[in-house]
Design an enzyme around this catalytic site. Structure first.
Site, mmCIF file in Angstrom:
data_model
loop_
_atom_site.group_PDB
_atom_site.id
_atom_site.type_symbol
_atom_site.label_atom_id
_atom_site.label_comp_id
_atom_site.label_asym_id
_atom_site.label_seq_id
_atom_site.Cartn_x
_atom_site.Cartn_y
_atom_site.Cartn_z
ATOM 1 C CG HIS A 1 -1.865 -1.051 1.409
ATOM 2 N ND1 HIS A 1 -1.986 -1.780 2.568
ATOM 3 C CD2 HIS A 1 -2.775 -1.582 0.553
ATOM 4 C CE1 HIS A 1 -2.948 -2.690 2.423
ATOM 5 N NE2 HIS A 1 -3.431 -2.599 1.213
ATOM 6 C CE LYS B 1 -13.143 -7.327 4.603
ATOM 7 N NZ LYS B 1 -12.491 -6.391 3.679
ATOM 8 N NE ARG C 1 -2.299 -7.519 -4.145
ATOM 9 C CZ ARG C 1 -3.034 -7.720 -3.070
ATOM 10 N NH1 ARG C 1 -2.451 -8.016 -1.926
ATOM 11 N NH2 ARG C 1 -4.344 -7.633 -3.129
ATOM 12 C CB SER D 1 -3.859 -6.644 4.778
ATOM 13 O OG SER D 1 -3.542 -5.346 4.377
HETATM 14 P P1 ADP Z 1 -9.520 -4.356 0.097
HETATM 15 O O1 ADP Z 1 -10.190 -4.730 1.370
HETATM 16 O O2 ADP Z 1 -10.270 -3.377 -0.755
HETATM 17 O O3 ADP Z 1 -8.917 -5.500 -0.708
HETATM 18 P P2 ADP Z 1 -6.834 -3.751 0.865
HETATM 19 O O4 ADP Z 1 -6.505 -2.904 2.029
HETATM 20 O O5 ADP Z 1 -6.471 -5.181 0.955
HETATM 21 O O6 ADP Z 1 -8.348 -3.492 0.613
HETATM 22 O O7 ADP Z 1 -6.170 -3.169 -0.464
HETATM 23 C C1 ADP Z 1 -6.418 -1.888 -0.952
HETATM 24 C C2 ADP Z 1 -5.767 -1.703 -2.319
HETATM 25 O O8 ADP Z 1 -4.366 -1.923 -2.226
HETATM 26 C C3 ADP Z 1 -6.243 -2.671 -3.397
HETATM 27 O O9 ADP Z 1 -6.290 -1.979 -4.637
HETATM 28 C C4 ADP Z 1 -5.153 -3.713 -3.465
HETATM 29 O O10 ADP Z 1 -5.065 -4.314 -4.750
HETATM 30 C C5 ADP Z 1 -3.937 -2.845 -3.204
HETATM 31 N N1 ADP Z 1 -2.808 -3.616 -2.690
HETATM 32 C C6 ADP Z 1 -2.785 -4.426 -1.629
HETATM 33 N N2 ADP Z 1 -1.565 -4.986 -1.468
HETATM 34 C C7 ADP Z 1 -0.794 -4.503 -2.479
HETATM 35 C C8 ADP Z 1 0.568 -4.715 -2.906
HETATM 36 N N3 ADP Z 1 1.375 -5.542 -2.245
HETATM 37 N N4 ADP Z 1 0.993 -4.059 -3.991
HETATM 38 C C9 ADP Z 1 0.147 -3.235 -4.678
HETATM 39 N N5 ADP Z 1 -1.122 -2.994 -4.344
HETATM 40 C C10 ADP Z 1 -1.600 -3.625 -3.266
#
Ligand code: ADP
Length: 150
Positions: free
Chosen positions: A17, A41, A90, A127
């Site tokens: 992120h 959630k 990703r 995450s």
């Molecule tokens: P959600 O609950 O919407 O999946 P996340 O917090 O997991 O939310 O992710 C938010 C955004 O960050 C999404 O667009 C996800 O694809 C992106 N993201 C998560 N991890 C990575 C990473 N390692 N590299 C690039 N983008 C990421």
């Protein structure tokens, strides 16, 4: 002024992120990191903790703002007058999932989604992996900004 909303759960924010936000700063005048609140959630970190991790990580970056919201992301975009949603990609699974949401959001509210490809060095980080490492007492510090401490 070009502003982008980066929505997510950020449970917790990861280096993946962080990388996307940092790179988006050069494309937009303001990047709003928006934590979506979904009462169905279960989260590992409270909303306050997730907010604090992000705030601390970007405390020296005035172009990054942090918000929380409930409901549809496009409704929040309209409420705060943001025209772009920012998402990270990703892998092909992310692409397929994001494609449907992006089309829907453009239909619903004429909001464009801007995708940034993950950096190779953070492409494997999610995450959910971070939460697993934390649960099993592994060294999560390599996967998250220094502000994330358990
Ligand atoms: P959600 O609950 O919407 O999946 P996340 O917090 O997991 O939310 O992710 C938010 C955004 O960050 C999404 O667009 C996800 O694809 C992106 N993201 C998560 N991890 C990575 C990473 N390692 N590299 C690039 N983008 C990421």
């Amino acid at each position: 002024m070009k502003r982008a909303l980066f929505p997510g759960s950020f449970d917790p924010i990861t280096l993946g992120h962080y990388d996307i936000i940092k790179r988006a700063i050069s494309l937009f005048d303001e990047v709003i990191v928006a934590i979506g609140i979904n009462s169905d959630k279960k989260y590992m970190f409270s909303l306050e903790q997730r907010l604090e991790f992000i705030k601390e990580a970007f405390k020296d970056e005035p172009k990054v703002k942090i918000e929380t919201y409930k409901g549809l992301t496009v409704h929040f975009c309209q409420e705060i007058d943001v025209k772009f949603i920012l998402r990270g990609l990703r892998n092909p699974a992310d692409f397929e999932f994001e494609k449907a949401i992006a089309h829907t959001n453009r239909d619903l509210a004429a909001i464009e989604t801007v995708f940034l490809l993950t950096a190779a060095s953070t492409s494997y980080i999610s995450s959910s992996i971070v939460r697993d490492v934390i649960r099993h007492h592994g060294d999560y510090t390599k996967l998250v900004p220094a502000s994330v401490r358990v």
